[in-house]
Structures are given as C-alpha cells and as structure tokens.
Design a protein around this motif. Sequence first.
Motif, PDB file in Angstrom:
ATOM      1  N   PHE B  36       0.875  -1.181   0.000  1.00  0.00           N
ATOM      2  CA  PHE B  36       0.000   0.000   0.000  1.00  0.00           C
ATOM      3  C   PHE B  36       0.905   1.223   0.000  1.00  0.00           C
ATOM      4  O   PHE B  36       1.569   1.516   0.991  1.00  0.00           O
ATOM      5  CB  PHE B  36      -0.888  -0.018   1.251  1.00  0.00           C
ATOM      6  N   VAL B  37       0.959   1.934  -1.136  1.00  0.00           N
ATOM      7  CA  VAL B  37       1.867   3.067  -1.273  1.00  0.00           C
ATOM      8  C   VAL B  37       1.075   4.356  -1.437  1.00  0.00           C
ATOM      9  O   VAL B  37       0.141   4.415  -2.244  1.00  0.00           O
ATOM     10  CB  VAL B  37       2.802   2.881  -2.494  1.00  0.00           C
ATOM     11  N   CYS B  38       1.422   5.378  -0.658  1.00  0.00           N
ATOM     12  CA  CYS B  38       0.794   6.688  -0.843  1.00  0.00           C
ATOM     13  C   CYS B  38       1.748   7.615  -1.574  1.00  0.00           C
ATOM     14  O   CYS B  38       2.944   7.678  -1.255  1.00  0.00           O
ATOM     15  CB  CYS B  38       0.451   7.311   0.508  1.00  0.00           C
ATOM     16  N   LEU B  39       1.202   8.352  -2.552  1.00  0.00           N
ATOM     17  CA  LEU B  39       1.948   9.433  -3.179  1.00  0.00           C
ATOM     18  C   LEU B  39       1.498  10.715  -2.495  1.00  0.00           C
ATOM     19  O   LEU B  39       0.311  11.033  -2.467  1.00  0.00           O
ATOM     20  CB  LEU B  39       1.641   9.532  -4.674  1.00  0.00           C
ATOM     21  N   LEU B  40       2.470  11.445  -1.939  1.00  0.00           N
ATOM     22  CA  LEU B  40       2.141  12.622  -1.142  1.00  0.00           C
ATOM     23  C   LEU B  40       2.857  13.843  -1.707  1.00  0.00           C
ATOM     24  O   LEU B  40       4.013  13.761  -2.109  1.00  0.00           O
ATOM     25  CB  LEU B  40       2.572  12.365   0.312  1.00  0.00           C
ATOM     26  N   GLY B  41       2.175  14.960  -1.720  1.00  0.00           N
ATOM     27  CA  GLY B  41       2.829  16.185  -2.174  1.00  0.00           C
ATOM     28  C   GLY B  41       1.800  17.267  -2.394  1.00  0.00           C
ATOM     29  O   GLY B  41       0.604  16.993  -2.463  1.00  0.00           O
ATOM     30  N   PRO B  42       2.284  18.523  -2.511  1.00  0.00           N
ATOM     31  CA  PRO B  42       1.342  19.627  -2.702  1.00  0.00           C
ATOM     32  C   PRO B  42       0.712  19.583  -4.086  1.00  0.00           C
ATOM     33  O   PRO B  42       1.130  18.818  -4.950  1.00  0.00           O
ATOM     34  CB  PRO B  42       2.209  20.874  -2.523  1.00  0.00           C
ATOM     35  N   ASP B 160      -6.998   8.152  -6.841  1.00  0.00           N
ATOM     36  CA  ASP B 160      -6.551   9.547  -6.920  1.00  0.00           C
ATOM     37  C   ASP B 160      -7.381  10.417  -5.981  1.00  0.00           C
ATOM     38  O   ASP B 160      -8.495  10.813  -6.305  1.00  0.00           O
ATOM     39  CB  ASP B 160      -6.680  10.055  -8.362  1.00  0.00           C
ATOM     40  N   GLU B 161      -6.839  10.688  -4.822  1.00  0.00           N
ATOM     41  CA  GLU B 161      -7.536  11.455  -3.781  1.00  0.00           C
ATOM     42  C   GLU B 161      -8.985  11.010  -3.628  1.00  0.00           C
ATOM     43  O   GLU B 161      -9.904  11.828  -3.686  1.00  0.00           O
ATOM     44  CB  GLU B 161      -7.490  12.956  -4.106  1.00  0.00           C
ATOM     45  N   PRO B 162      -9.207   9.723  -3.409  1.00  0.00           N
ATOM     46  CA  PRO B 162     -10.585   9.223  -3.434  1.00  0.00           C
ATOM     47  C   PRO B 162     -11.446   9.799  -2.315  1.00  0.00           C
ATOM     48  O   PRO B 162     -12.652   9.905  -2.464  1.00  0.00           O
ATOM     49  CB  PRO B 162     -10.427   7.709  -3.262  1.00  0.00           C
ATOM     50  N   PHE B 163     -10.803  10.168  -1.198  1.00  0.00           N
ATOM     51  CA  PHE B 163     -11.607  10.622  -0.066  1.00  0.00           C
ATOM     52  C   PHE B 163     -11.465  12.129   0.147  1.00  0.00           C
ATOM     53  O   PHE B 163     -11.895  12.666   1.167  1.00  0.00           O
ATOM     54  CB  PHE B 163     -11.208   9.866   1.222  1.00  0.00           C
ATOM     55  N   GLY B 164     -10.859  12.808  -0.820  1.00  0.00           N
ATOM     56  CA  GLY B 164     -10.548  14.228  -0.668  1.00  0.00           C
ATOM     57  C   GLY B 164     -11.761  15.114  -0.470  1.00  0.00           C
ATOM     58  O   GLY B 164     -11.671  16.158   0.163  1.00  0.00           O
ATOM     59  N   PHE B 191      -2.101   5.136  -3.798  1.00  0.00           N
ATOM     60  CA  PHE B 191      -3.135   6.013  -3.270  1.00  0.00           C
ATOM     61  C   PHE B 191      -2.563   7.422  -3.221  1.00  0.00           C
ATOM     62  O   PHE B 191      -1.567   7.683  -2.554  1.00  0.00           O
ATOM     63  CB  PHE B 191      -3.500   5.513  -1.871  1.00  0.00           C
ATOM     64  N   VAL B 192      -3.195   8.345  -3.963  1.00  0.00           N
ATOM     65  CA  VAL B 192      -2.725   9.725  -3.998  1.00  0.00           C
ATOM     66  C   VAL B 192      -3.458  10.545  -2.943  1.00  0.00           C
ATOM     67  O   VAL B 192      -4.666  10.422  -2.788  1.00  0.00           O
ATOM     68  CB  VAL B 192      -2.978  10.339  -5.393  1.00  0.00           C
ATOM     69  N   THR B 193      -2.705  11.356  -2.232  1.00  0.00           N
ATOM     70  CA  THR B 193      -3.366  12.224  -1.260  1.00  0.00           C
ATOM     71  C   THR B 193      -2.515  13.464  -1.029  1.00  0.00           C
ATOM     72  O   THR B 193      -1.319  13.460  -1.317  1.00  0.00           O
ATOM     73  CB  THR B 193      -3.582  11.500   0.083  1.00  0.00           C
ATOM     74  N   HIS B 194      -3.107  14.571  -0.567  1.00  0.00           N
ATOM     75  CA  HIS B 194      -2.209  15.551   0.013  1.00  0.00           C
ATOM     76  C   HIS B 194      -2.441  15.743   1.501  1.00  0.00           C
ATOM     77  O   HIS B 194      -2.035  16.731   2.074  1.00  0.00           O
ATOM     78  CB  HIS B 194      -2.079  16.879  -0.751  1.00  0.00           C
ATOM     79  N   SER B 195      -3.059  14.737   2.100  1.00  0.00           N
ATOM     80  CA  SER B 195      -3.181  14.763   3.556  1.00  0.00           C
ATOM     81  C   SER B 195      -2.089  13.891   4.165  1.00  0.00           C
ATOM     82  O   SER B 195      -2.009  12.684   3.936  1.00  0.00           O
ATOM     83  CB  SER B 195      -4.554  14.240   3.975  1.00  0.00           C
ATOM     84  N   ILE B 196      -1.216  14.540   4.952  1.00  0.00           N
ATOM     85  CA  ILE B 196      -0.117  13.810   5.597  1.00  0.00           C
ATOM     86  C   ILE B 196      -0.681  12.747   6.523  1.00  0.00           C
ATOM     87  O   ILE B 196      -0.256  11.586   6.521  1.00  0.00           O
ATOM     88  CB  ILE B 196       0.769  14.801   6.388  1.00  0.00           C
ATOM     89  N   LEU B 202      -2.702   5.129   6.414  1.00  0.00           N
ATOM     90  CA  LEU B 202      -2.956   4.035   5.479  1.00  0.00           C
ATOM     91  C   LEU B 202      -1.722   3.250   5.044  1.00  0.00           C
ATOM     92  O   LEU B 202      -1.766   2.022   4.943  1.00  0.00           O
ATOM     93  CB  LEU B 202      -3.628   4.600   4.214  1.00  0.00           C
ATOM     94  N   ALA B 203      -0.618   3.970   4.763  1.00  0.00           N
ATOM     95  CA  ALA B 203       0.377   3.388   3.859  1.00  0.00           C
ATOM     96  C   ALA B 203       1.416   2.499   4.510  1.00  0.00           C
ATOM     97  O   ALA B 203       1.745   2.650   5.684  1.00  0.00           O
ATOM     98  CB  ALA B 203       1.084   4.511   3.106  1.00  0.00           C
ATOM     99  N   ASP B 204       1.947   1.551   3.702  1.00  0.00           N
ATOM    100  CA  ASP B 204       3.176   0.864   4.053  1.00  0.00           C
ATOM    101  C   ASP B 204       4.371   1.764   3.762  1.00  0.00           C
ATOM    102  O   ASP B 204       5.366   1.748   4.460  1.00  0.00           O
ATOM    103  CB  ASP B 204       3.359  -0.394   3.187  1.00  0.00           C
ATOM    104  N   ARG B 205       4.209   2.523   2.661  1.00  0.00           N
ATOM    105  CA  ARG B 205       5.302   3.407   2.219  1.00  0.00           C
ATOM    106  C   ARG B 205       4.698   4.718   1.767  1.00  0.00           C
ATOM    107  O   ARG B 205       3.646   4.726   1.116  1.00  0.00           O
ATOM    108  CB  ARG B 205       6.011   2.790   1.009  1.00  0.00           C
ATOM    109  N   ILE B 206       5.387   5.805   2.079  1.00  0.00           N
ATOM    110  CA  ILE B 206       4.923   7.111   1.617  1.00  0.00           C
ATOM    111  C   ILE B 206       5.996   7.693   0.700  1.00  0.00           C
ATOM    112  O   ILE B 206       7.157   7.812   1.087  1.00  0.00           O
ATOM    113  CB  ILE B 206       4.673   8.067   2.804  1.00  0.00           C
ATOM    114  N   VAL B 207       5.582   8.012  -0.532  1.00  0.00           N
ATOM    115  CA  VAL B 207       6.524   8.588  -1.484  1.00  0.00           C
ATOM    116  C   VAL B 207       6.209  10.077  -1.608  1.00  0.00           C
ATOM    117  O   VAL B 207       5.121  10.452  -2.057  1.00  0.00           O
ATOM    118  CB  VAL B 207       6.410   7.902  -2.860  1.00  0.00           C
ATOM    119  N   VAL B 208       7.136  10.912  -1.156  1.00  0.00           N
ATOM    120  CA  VAL B 208       6.926  12.362  -1.205  1.00  0.00           C
ATOM    121  C   VAL B 208       7.501  12.883  -2.517  1.00  0.00           C
ATOM    122  O   VAL B 208       8.644  12.587  -2.862  1.00  0.00           O
ATOM    123  CB  VAL B 208       7.606  13.065  -0.011  1.00  0.00           C
TER     124      VAL B 208
END
Lengths: 273, 264
Positions: B36-42, B160-164, B191-196, B202-208
């Motif tokens: 479970f990987v999150c893509l995080l960023g502004p 892509d920000e499914p719960f945004g 899983f894309v989000t901009h919520s830290i 959620l994630a196993d890994r967070i890619v900033v």
Amino acid sequence: MKAVTWKSVAEGAMVPLATLVVWQAVCSMGWVNAHVLPSPLAVAEKWWAYLLPLTEYDPASQSWLGWALSGELIIDSIGSLYRVLMGFLVGGVLALPLGLLMGSSNLIYRWMNPLIQVLRPIPPIAYIPLSILWFGLGNPPAIFLIAIGAFFPVLVNTIAGVRHVDGIYLRAARNLGAGRGTIFLRIILPAATPYILSGVRIGIGTAFIVVIVSEMIAVNNGLGFRILEAREYFWSDKIIAGMLTIGLWGLAIDAGVSRINNHLLRWHRGLDH
Amino acid sequence: MSSAIEIRDVHKRFPIPGGEVVALQDINLTVEAGEFVCLLGPSGCGKSTLLNAVAGFSQPTSGTILVDGRPVTGPGPDRGMVFQEYALFPWMSVAENVAFGLDIKGLPKAQIAERVNVLLEKLHLREFRDRYPKDLSGGMRQRVAIARVLALDSPVLLMDEPFGALDALTRRSLQDELLKIWQELGKTIIFVTHSIEESIYLADRIVVLTYRPGTVKRDVRVDIPRPRDSGTNAFNELKRELAVMVMEEQHRHEAAEQAGLTTD
Ligand SMILES: Nc1ncnc2c1ncn2[C@@H]1O[C@H](COP(=O)(O)OP(=O)(O)OP(=O)(O)O)[C@@H](O)[C@H]1O
Ligand SMILES: [Mg+2]
C-alpha cells in the motif's frame, strides 16, 4: 412531480376565468361586432358542433365508435397529429444518427458543419414553394416541411449532447475495460440523452407550428386547413374554436413529451419527481 | 514477492504556450505486490500525472512502466481506478454501476448477479442497490466506485484522492474499510493524497514528490503497527517529519504561483 391541490387549481384558473367573464361581458353588451369577436358561449357552442358527427347514427352502415369519431374536429385533429408524427419521425430519424456522427467525429463535424450552418437559418416556411414543386399537394409536402422543422433542433442538440459528455465517464469506462462500441452505446448515448430529449421537445414544438402552416397551403383537412376555410365563410366562432383546439393539442403534446422525458431522465439531477 | 509495478526513468513533459512543464522527471519507483503506497505532495507536483501514466490514460514522454512485468500501453481492467469525482455513471443504478465491468466481459447473468450481491454486501450498499448516484451521499458514491473496481478483481488499485471531498468522519470510516479490503484481498494499492495524516494512517510506504519538476523527494517506510493511532508518538514524529518535507514543496509551489508561473 408536485402534488396538484385544489388551492393551486383554483389559483391557476383565476386569470383564465376572469378573461372569459370580461370577454363574455364585452360581447353581451354589444360593444363589439359578433362577426369580429364572437362571445365565448358562441365559440363553445360552435366547438361542440365541430366535435359532433355530421350525420345521424346509422347502425346499418357504421360502427358506433366510427360514428362517434366522425366529427370534423376529430378527423382534423387526427390528420394534423398524423402529419406531426410522420414529419417528426422522418426529421428525427435522419437527425439523430447524423448528430451522433457529427458529435463523435471531428472529421465529419468539420465536413458537415458548414452546410448545416448555411441551411439551418432557413425557416421551414421558406421551403413551401419548393415542397409543392417537388411533392405536389397532399401529405408529402406537409410531412417534408415538418421534417425540416424537426430536423435541426434534434440535430443541433444531439451534436451538443455528444460533445459535452464528461471525459471522466469515458476514462472510467475505458478503465473498466469498455471498447469503442460499448462506450458509444452505454456511455455516450445515455450521457447525451438530456440534450437529445430537449432537442426532441423543441423539434416537436416546431413540428406543431409547421403543421398548421403547411395545412394552410397543401391539404384539405387538418386544424390549420379548417381555420383558414372558416375565414372564407367569415365564421369567426369556428376560427377561434379551431385555434383553441390547436392550443390544447399543443399543450397536451408538450405535457406528454415532458412526462416521457422525466421518466427517461429519472436518473438526472435537478428534476423534481 | 514479485514487483507488481515498476516505474523506470519516467519523464513527462506537457507542452504549454511558450515552453513546457516538466511534470515528472526521472521517476524510479518499485511497488511490491500487496503493498500500500501513498503518493504525497502539494498541488501540482505530478501525483495525478504519475497515477494516470500507471493507469494508461497518458503515456510518459520517456521511460517505461511495467505492471506485473508487462509494459503499460493503455487503460485496462487489471488496474482499477477510483477517482476523486467518483465518476459513477449517473444513468445506471448502484447495482448496474457495480455490474458494468462484468457485464461488458460477457459473464453469465447469474454469475454477475451473485458477484454484485457479494460486493454490495461487503460495502454496506445492499439497501441502495436500485438508487441512482444522484440520490447518494458522497461517502456512498465512493463506496459504489470502490465496489465497481473490486468487481473486476484487478490485482492493482489506483486511487486519486478518493476521499478528498468527504467530511472527516466519513473519510475515516472509508479509510478503515479500505484497509480491511486491502488486507483481506491482498491488493496492490497506489493512493494519492495531500493529507499527511491520511498517508500515515494508510500506507506501508509514503513517497513524497517535489514540486516542478516532479521527482521523488523521499521514500519513507511506515513501520507503525496497524491499527494506527494518531495520538501516538511514533505517528506524530513521522507527521512532523513529513510536514517539513511537504511544506518545503508547498512553499516552492506558492513561490511559482506568485511569480505567475502557474495557476495550479
Ligand atoms: N495537460 C496538461 N497540460 C499542461 N500542464 C499540465 C497538464 N496536466 C498537468 N499539468 C501540469 O503538470 C503538473 C502536475 O499536475 P498534476 O495534475 O499531476 O498534479 P497533482 O499533484 O495531481 O495536483 P493536485 O493535487 O492539484 O491534483 C502541474 O504543474 C500541472 O500544471
Ligand atoms: Mg491530482
């Protein structure tokens, strides 16, 4: 749909009733010549006579139902509605696939659009001379004119409907494995129906206007023919009875189409159920 | 375990009037099966661009993306996508939306009905099966969208920000539900989000990602045991650490905005 209450019916009836009362009063006082403006009662009487069969009931030669529907008004109404239906079908059946094609293919749009833009502003009425030259008299020229009247609203709305399909639906469908055919039939077509149906509604309205005009020139029955005929005899009461019939049919058709639309678009936002 | 997704040297440039935007630069990322990987960023850092490339909606300018060892050439049901805007088909009922992907595969009706029933049950949608999307709340709509991609049984889910757009409580309960589904079905999720906070939950890994050009700034493994509690020290430490990174990129975004370089 909003509930119909007695209060709303009474409120809606107020202005029409007042108009009738004033109209009747003006006629009863003798302020206007009865040939110019007959009284509502005279119109109602004429309308009733127009509705009734012309002959006595004769069980030997006809069925009761056939006799009951043999009045001029009913024959005229059937004639006019038949022309509206046929004309609309011809126009709509040509416009829908062309609209779908032009909406979904830029190439076809670029080829066809200039011709459409040149033809569209020509009012169907302007085709009258040509329609008689091509089709003679009778139903064919009338149906041709009505078809032209219905064609453009359906075409233009269908094109707009297909072009306005939100790209997110296409992306979702492709992601779920849909091919071109499925996308066209199950995504583009339903997504475009709100536009298409509003084109249908405008198209039927136009068809109804054109049928009256076409009957004044090409045929010898129908509501449009009847009010022109009545003018030749100075039957103003029959003219008005005919006009009211036209108005009531127009109202009934629009109400019917709008009910069908509401049913077909029950999934759509912003409709009151 | 094998790698489910391999992103190799991916670049994506968008031509714009008078130049180009480098949305992604030199992205290298491997996602293991079941991760479970999150893509995080502004905003504007290229999260959607990267996800869309994996989904196959757009091709990278250069580089390759392999899913289950095969290069991505277009969208397909092996990578189910959940969109922020739900993207439900409004003319189909809840059950018809969920059945759509199975229907076009041409499965037998009885089999489709059974599968749809199981999914509606799983996402607590049974009573809503005949409703149209317009009559559902945002949370319900997103449940339908999730059921719709689960129907495909795709090993990879792209979100892509499914719960945004959801309120905090609805969001939390959908996050829990997603975790449950992920654990039960062993999906690979990007899983894309901009919520830290969401990414840590959620994630196993967070890619900033960095802002313009979009590159991988940091790849952080989250070792906090689940269920994760935002009150714990470990959670908050990671949150602070990520906030510093994300804010750096947010400031670069704002600077670009003030210089009139972007309207993101
Ligand atoms: N079609 C396009 N044409 C030009 N530039 C684009 C296009 N699509 C995206 N971009 C640019 O690429 C960059 C990345 O966009 P992207 O949508 O991937 O960002 P994001 O991280 O998903 O942002 P958000 O959080 O706002 O969704 C942005 O700077 C955007 O302006
Ligand atoms: Mg985005």
